[in-house]
Write an enzyme that holds these catalytic residues in place. Sequence first.
Site, mmCIF file in Angstrom:
data_model
loop_
_atom_site.group_PDB
_atom_site.id
_atom_site.type_symbol
_atom_site.label_atom_id
_atom_site.label_comp_id
_atom_site.label_asym_id
_atom_site.label_seq_id
_atom_site.Cartn_x
_atom_site.Cartn_y
_atom_site.Cartn_z
ATOM 1 N N ALA A 64 -4.192 -0.826 4.400
ATOM 2 C CA ALA A 64 -4.947 -1.849 5.124
ATOM 3 C C ALA A 64 -6.218 -1.201 5.658
ATOM 4 O O ALA A 64 -6.261 0.013 5.889
ATOM 5 C CB ALA A 64 -4.105 -2.393 6.262
ATOM 6 N N GLY A 107 -0.385 -0.351 3.201
ATOM 7 C CA GLY A 107 -0.362 -1.729 2.694
ATOM 8 C C GLY A 107 -0.595 -1.797 1.188
ATOM 9 O O GLY A 107 -0.125 -2.736 0.527
ATOM 10 N N GLU A 110 2.737 -1.170 -0.233
ATOM 11 C CA GLU A 110 3.580 -2.349 0.047
ATOM 12 C C GLU A 110 3.263 -3.492 -0.928
ATOM 13 O O GLU A 110 4.158 -4.235 -1.334
ATOM 14 C CB GLU A 110 3.387 -2.791 1.499
ATOM 15 N N GLU A 130 1.570 5.215 7.583
ATOM 16 C CA GLU A 130 1.400 4.493 8.862
ATOM 17 C C GLU A 130 1.871 5.301 10.056
ATOM 18 O O GLU A 130 1.321 5.190 11.153
ATOM 19 C CB GLU A 130 2.166 3.156 8.819
#
Length: 254
Positions: A64, A107, A110, A130
Amino acid sequence: MTEKNVLLEIEKEIAVITINRPKALNALNFDMITDLEQILIGLEKDDTVRVVIITGEKHFAAGADISGMAEFSPDEVRAYSFRHCFNRIENFPKPMIAVISGFALGGGLELALACDLRIGDKTAKLGLPEINLGLLPGAGGTIRLPRLIGAARAKELIFSGAPVDAEVALQYGLLNKIADDPLAEAKKMARMLASKPPVSLKMAKQCVNMAFDVEGVKAIEFESVAFAYCFATEDRREGVKAFAEKRAPKFTGK
Ligand code: DAK
């Protein structure tokens, strides 16, 4: 004119979505996720498309966009979540293949985990960093990763934040395949999948997903319903007829 951050190309029955923000290693922001979701909504309705490939320009995605979420409140973070889009991918009624070169982090990984299959090249680096930001994977990673590679290996990746290279990812089952040209390899696989009966693929995907979501006996009951549903299709008749006539079947999706 500004360049689009998410690109779509359709070649016959195969759609290729490319994340296209290479200057930021394809770091994902909410606008990109919104664009991706809109593209998926369109592809879901398009019966001519049978398989979807997701890839990134140069890298897959380095997570992200960290800079974009620095000052969010907890409520904003939940609203900003990528989970709706990634859940849509997991439940997408057609096979989805992630093609991974370079970084697939946070992300980005993911997103790849929500896909059905993952093909990478030797440059692939996959991880969930993260933890190093005082966070944890927040878009399905703590659920989808252990389902795929087992709890112990998933905890190692999540707790350490350290990425694994392509060889280790292959050994863990995080990658299905390593190829010199992973996009070409994914297209080859997509063409093979596009020749299969779409209803059977859709139902088989739901059954396998359900194996992890629903208690065993209920999942087996669902499988029997899915089987009966496929049994009623024209494609099942075609498959059986083609076998008897010793020819390749031609599936229409009916
Ligand atoms: N966000 C923003 N920019 C990024 C970025 C990222 N994740 N990753 C790279 N970039 C940018 C860099 O800032 C740099 O921009 P400029 O300085 O050139 O303007 C450019 O991409 C090139 O990066 P580097 O210069 O750092 O390149 P290196 O080859 O030296 O290093 C690297 C590559 C991938 C090791 C490094 O860039 C890196 O560590 N990047 C961050 C990786 C990371 O921590 N990713 C995980 C982010 S956390 C949520 C659910 C889930 C998430 C968020 C919210 N909700 C429920 C709301 C997910 C969170 C994450 O993914």
